[in-house]
Design an enzyme around this catalytic site. Structure first.
Site, mmCIF file in Angstrom:
data_model
loop_
_atom_site.group_PDB
_atom_site.id
_atom_site.type_symbol
_atom_site.label_atom_id
_atom_site.label_comp_id
_atom_site.label_asym_id
_atom_site.label_seq_id
_atom_site.Cartn_x
_atom_site.Cartn_y
_atom_site.Cartn_z
ATOM 1 N N HIS A 1 28.720 0.526 -3.435
ATOM 2 C CA HIS A 1 28.959 0.907 -2.039
ATOM 3 C C HIS A 1 28.683 2.392 -1.819
ATOM 4 O O HIS A 1 28.010 2.778 -0.859
ATOM 5 C CB HIS A 1 30.401 0.581 -1.653
ATOM 6 C CG HIS A 1 30.751 1.054 -0.266
ATOM 7 N ND1 HIS A 1 31.272 2.310 -0.029
ATOM 8 C CD2 HIS A 1 30.592 0.472 0.944
ATOM 9 C CE1 HIS A 1 31.439 2.465 1.281
ATOM 10 N NE2 HIS A 1 31.041 1.373 1.880
ATOM 11 N N ARG B 1 3.826 14.786 -20.488
ATOM 12 C CA ARG B 1 4.280 15.389 -21.749
ATOM 13 C C ARG B 1 5.217 14.438 -22.498
ATOM 14 O O ARG B 1 6.356 14.210 -22.085
ATOM 15 C CB ARG B 1 4.998 16.701 -21.470
ATOM 16 C CG ARG B 1 4.121 17.774 -20.842
ATOM 17 C CD ARG B 1 4.912 19.043 -20.576
ATOM 18 N NE ARG B 1 4.100 20.104 -20.009
ATOM 19 C CZ ARG B 1 3.896 20.281 -18.708
ATOM 20 N NH1 ARG B 1 4.458 19.447 -17.845
ATOM 21 N NH2 ARG B 1 3.145 21.261 -18.272
ATOM 22 N N ARG C 1 -0.073 13.207 -23.369
ATOM 23 C CA ARG C 1 -0.298 14.061 -24.533
ATOM 24 C C ARG C 1 0.647 13.648 -25.650
ATOM 25 O O ARG C 1 1.866 13.575 -25.442
ATOM 26 C CB ARG C 1 -0.074 15.530 -24.161
ATOM 27 C CG ARG C 1 -0.424 16.493 -25.299
ATOM 28 C CD ARG C 1 -0.282 17.931 -24.857
ATOM 29 N NE ARG C 1 1.103 18.293 -24.619
ATOM 30 C CZ ARG C 1 1.488 19.424 -24.015
ATOM 31 N NH1 ARG C 1 0.581 20.264 -23.550
ATOM 32 N NH2 ARG C 1 2.762 19.686 -23.831
ATOM 33 N N GLU D 1 -7.665 24.250 -26.068
ATOM 34 C CA GLU D 1 -6.692 25.341 -25.973
ATOM 35 C C GLU D 1 -6.855 26.351 -27.106
ATOM 36 O O GLU D 1 -6.088 27.304 -27.207
ATOM 37 C CB GLU D 1 -5.269 24.778 -25.962
ATOM 38 C CG GLU D 1 -4.973 23.842 -27.123
ATOM 39 C CD GLU D 1 -3.682 23.059 -26.933
ATOM 40 O OE1 GLU D 1 -2.871 23.429 -26.078
ATOM 41 O OE2 GLU D 1 -3.490 22.070 -27.667
ATOM 42 N N GLY E 1 -5.882 23.647 -21.728
ATOM 43 C CA GLY E 1 -4.497 24.120 -21.728
ATOM 44 C C GLY E 1 -4.508 25.635 -21.675
ATOM 45 O O GLY E 1 -4.702 26.295 -22.694
ATOM 46 N N SER E 2 -4.326 26.175 -20.482
ATOM 47 C CA SER E 2 -4.602 27.611 -20.293
ATOM 48 C C SER E 2 -3.569 28.514 -20.970
ATOM 49 O O SER E 2 -3.890 29.658 -21.323
ATOM 50 C CB SER E 2 -4.683 27.930 -18.806
ATOM 51 O OG SER E 2 -3.506 27.545 -18.139
ATOM 52 N N ASN E 3 -2.337 28.032 -21.171
ATOM 53 C CA ASN E 3 -1.336 28.895 -21.807
ATOM 54 C C ASN E 3 -1.733 29.227 -23.246
ATOM 55 O O ASN E 3 -1.766 30.392 -23.651
ATOM 56 C CB ASN E 3 0.036 28.215 -21.796
ATOM 57 C CG ASN E 3 0.727 28.348 -20.461
ATOM 58 O OD1 ASN E 3 0.369 29.205 -19.653
ATOM 59 N ND2 ASN E 3 1.699 27.498 -20.206
ATOM 60 N N ASP E 4 -2.030 28.188 -24.046
ATOM 61 C CA ASP E 4 -2.407 28.436 -25.431
ATOM 62 C C ASP E 4 -3.774 29.107 -25.524
ATOM 63 O O ASP E 4 -4.002 29.961 -26.396
ATOM 64 C CB ASP E 4 -2.398 27.137 -26.239
ATOM 65 C CG ASP E 4 -1.019 26.829 -26.820
ATOM 66 O OD1 ASP E 4 -0.341 27.786 -27.239
ATOM 67 O OD2 ASP E 4 -0.615 25.658 -26.827
ATOM 68 N N CYS F 1 -5.124 21.571 -16.825
ATOM 69 C CA CYS F 1 -3.734 21.166 -16.567
ATOM 70 C C CYS F 1 -2.762 22.330 -16.651
ATOM 71 O O CYS F 1 -1.586 22.151 -16.944
ATOM 72 C CB CYS F 1 -3.318 20.051 -17.537
ATOM 73 S SG CYS F 1 -3.410 20.504 -19.282
#
Length: 803
Positions: free
Chosen positions: A420, A510, A578, A680, A701-704, A751
């Site tokens: 409810h 992920r 991934r 990456e 993977g632009s960060n790595d 990504c």
């Protein structure tokens, strides 16, 4: 037609157009019995009293004028509602049945007995209001239901109590607030064969996701015993999600979610004056699902058939007979909340700061609210409830609605998604958290809290007033783009939330989020559970894997359904998952993980990604990941799932990983399986042609890539000012990769977060010929616009150097 025939009507002789005779609920039962049983939907037999029967009773006892006078005496502020309601109900309960009505009811009951071949069968007696335009599904539970009614005398008493329930305080208040004339509404009592779910299980089912309106999901909840415990929110039920479009696909079982509920008590048959009673469930019952997969799929097929027949999303109740093992639908009515929502805009809420967690439970909706805690034990305490407070209580029923309307948020200790409190909170647009278990104990009156339902299935009550953001995304006039724009997702419980976005799929799902937040156990600790020396870890594993004989299967099942839920929300578009990319320090923090992970000085550049998958130190754990992918694709049916290999350092390493995948039944190209590789590492760029020969595509993977091109530890606070994804060297690396990939005809996606944060970067990627850009859901519309604009102009910020 004789008077006797019109006083009670068999369900088989009714259809949904008969709401004026027997109310919407009973007309719907008649519709299913007369129209849907032929297609396999099982509905218990029964009959309904008519509106004519109700008015005959009222007039026989000379109540029409008295009821009119009583209602006219109700004060505008409803301050005398309790007294008025009590007096009206007593008038009805003191009434006598006219002979023809009593005889008609008893004869129908005798005929039902003969049909069922049982003396004095037990029946359910349900109330159904006959005003055609009264939306009964709204503010669920206004009228009464009586279960396990046996014998003619008990039947007449239950019907009379149904008549009286037309004037419960909550029903009176609802009609007053919505402008319905009390004397234009009649009450029909539905008398239905009891399904012996007291010996088995029952619950509620929706042909639409109740939180997001996602139309391709069937939501089923259930608990042991009679269904009132689920409807009233007395227990935390089991929950199942079934993906509708794959229900008829041969060889797959599209159950994308299975959650074991607490189910601490159940309602069963009582004795004497108490036809029902509550008892505690056994340890075995609490550890077991109330339905097996075949039964879940059977109910889902019925839900879809009922929805198709009615032409709209439906709210249904089901029951399983413990004597025969048969499943039944005992009620069906239109779903009235999500199906009426406007689709043009999408509200998005996000917490902007972290705080101390006080209580967690099931999130209802996806909003956030703040306020002072106010604990109430009873709706009779309405006078002391402050406007805008956070209502904290054990559970709610319809008598709580006036208080709920004044609350900023609601937190209950008991209940599930179909309780409810959950249903009414959705109708009122309230932030609500149900099934907390310990809210009454842990939250104090006057304490300022923030209630967040914007973090997936789990709702959280935080200490204090925390900052949050509310955004409105307009879905009108979204531009078409040649470049595919996809979304990055991690949390399966949030996947349905974004179904209205016109995405081209998921560019990055992920896996490690599912492992870290849902599974919580290191896979090697499950494989080697019997030799695990950490006693505390073994105890936690036992708690989390309750109901699983094979501990490893808990990992496979939870991971498979987590991936499948994300894939369902975007089916048939591709969803690129991934494979796990934890670092050793992150793996070590999982339950039982410390025994299987080395200590590394720099885990960011250590044993991670592809290098783990073929290594004997993790090979068995990776096998579980592969089994989960196969289960999601081949058994659940989500063949739109592709997989992606992270941190792959060389073509030789790629060959080792592909060989292991093949050993585990994941062969590139087989059953339409695509396998991508993350781009990456500088090595991925420099040897792009060789990687392209082995994989179906790249995802940047632009960060790595930034970390390794610039030589900056991306976790370093001291160097964070130097970390720039738009650095010229990074852009040159991206342009080089894209040029090589285009020569080999290999698609490339991006990504990273940069396009969300920097519009010019999206233009750069488009200018270099990127095939897809995947971003966070809340930035999807902005990036889609940026991509459309970039496709219109030729100058897109190319790097000044070529590689």
């Amino acid at each position: 037609m004789s008077d006797e025939q019109t006083l009670a009507l068999w369900f088989a002789d009714l259809g949904r157009s008969d709401g004026d005779k027997v109310g919407g609920k009973n007309a719907s039962l008649g519709e299913m019995v007369s129209r849907l049983q032929a297609s396999g939907v099982k509905v218990p037999s029964g009959f309904a009293t008519s509106a004519a029967a109700y008015w005959l009773f009222i007039d026989h006892n000379e109540l029409r004028e008295k009821l009119t006078e009583a209602m006219a005496g109700l004060k505008k502020d409803h301050s005398n509602l309790e007294a008025v309601g009590d007096s009206v109900r007593k008038m009805i309960l003191r009434g006598k049945f006219p002979g023809p009505l009593a005889e008609s009811l008893c004869q129908h009951y005798r005929d039902l007995s003969a049909h069922l071949e049982r003396d004095e069968p037990d029946v359910a007696v349900r109330s159904s209001a006959t005003a055609e335009d009264l939306p009964e599904a709204s503010f669920a539970g206004q009228l009464e239901t009586f279960l396990n009614i046996r014998g003619e005398e008990a039947l007449l008493d239950a019907v009379k109590r149904c008549f009286a329930s037309l004037f419960t305080n909550r029903a009176i208040a609802y009609r007053e607030n919505n402008g319905f004339d009390h004397m234009q509404v009649a009450l029909s009592a539905g008398v239905q064969q009891m399904v012996r779910s007291d010996l088995s299980a029952s619950g509620v089912m929706f042909s639409i996701d109740t939180e997001t309106g996602f139309p391709d999901i069937i939501l089923i909840t259930g608990a042991w015993g009679l269904g009132e415990t689920v409807v009233q929110g007395m227990v935390e039920p089991d929950e199942f999600h079934v993906f509708k479009p794959l229900l008829e696909q041969a060889g797959v079982r599209p159950i994308v979610e299975k959650t074991l509920g607490g189910k601490g008590q159940k309602m069963i048959y009582g004795t004497g004056k108490s036809p029902t009673k509550l008892v505690a469930t056994s340890k075995q019952e609490r550890a077991s699902f109330v339905l097996d997969d075949d039964e879940v799929l059977q109910l889902a097929r019925w839900a879809r058939a009922i929805e198709e027949h009615y032409g709209q999303p439906m709210d249904m109740e089901w029951a399983k007979d413990g004597e025969t093992g048969e499943l039944y639908i005992v009620q069906a009515r239109p779903e009235t909340i999500q199906s009426r929502k406007e689709a043009a805009t999408l509200r998005s809420y996000q917490m902007m700061e972290e705080g101390k967690r006080l209580v967690t439970g099931l999130a209802i909706g996806d909003s956030i609210a703040t306020g002072k805690v106010q604990q109430l034990d009873s709706p009779e305490e309405i006078d002391r409830f402050e406007e805008g407070a956070v209502l904290v209580t054990g559970m709610t029923d319809p008598d709580w609605v006036p208080i709920m309307k004044r609350a900023s948020a609601i937190v209950t200790d008991h209940g599930g998604r179909t309780s409810h409190a959950a249903i009414v909170s959705r109708e009122l647009g309230l932030t609500a958290l149900v099934g907390a278990g310990n809210a009454m104990a842990n939250l104090k009156d006057g304490q300022v809290v923030t209630v967040s339902c914007a973090e997936g299935d789990e709702g959280v009550v935080y200490e204090g007033k925390l900052a949050f953001e509310e955004r409105e995304l307009n879905l009108d006039d979204i531009p078409e783009t040649r470049t595919r724009v996809m979304v990055n997702l991690a949390n399966p419980s949030s996947a349905y939330r974004w179904w209205r976005l016109p995405t081209d799929g998921v560019g990055l799902a992920r896996m490690e989020f599912i492992i870290g937040n849902m599974i919580k156990i290191h896979p090697m600790a499950l494989v080697h559970y019997k030799t695990l020396e950490d006693k505390q870890a073994r105890r936690r594993i036992d708690e989390l894997t309750l109901g699983y004989e094979d501990k490893s299967d808990y990992f496979v099942d939870t991971l498979a359904r987590g991936m499948a839920r994300i894939a369902a929300a975007h089916h048939p578009h591709p969803v690129i998952v991934r494979m796990s990319d934890f670092k050793t320090n992150e793996y070590a923090r999982l339950i039982g993980g410390a025994a299987f992970e080395p200590k590394e000085e720099n885990p960011m550049l250590g044993w991670r990604g592809a290098s783990r998958y073929y290594d004997e130190g993790y090979r068995e754990g990776f096998a579980l990941e592969c089994r989960a992918v196969r289960r999601a694709r081949e058994q659940i049916g989500m063949d739109n799932i592709a997989i992606m290999i992270p941190f792959c350092r060389s073509p030789a390493e790629a060959d080792k990983v592909l060989a292991v995948l093949a050993e585990e039944g994941l062969v590139r190209g087989q059953y339409g399986l695509d396998i991508y590789v993350m781009a990456e590492l500088p090595a991925n760029v420099l040897r792009a042609r060789e990687f392209a020969e082995r994989f179906d595509g790249f995802s940047i993977g632009s960060n790595d890539l930034t970390q390794l091109v610039l030589g900056i530890d991306r976790d370093s606070d001291r160097l964070k000012a130097l970390f720039d994804e738009q650095d010229e060297a990074v852009k040159i690396a991206i342009a080089d990769l894209l040029e090589k990939a285009q020569r080999s005809g290999t698609p490339v996606g991006f990504c990273g977060q940069a396009p969300s944060d920097h519009p010019a970067f999206a233009g750069f990627l488009v200018g270099q010929g990127i095939n897809s850009i995947s971003v966070t859901p809340d930035s999807f519309l902005a990036v889609k616009q940026q991509v459309a604009e970039a496709e219109e102009r030729p100058d897109t910020g190319l790097p000044s150097h070529s590689s």
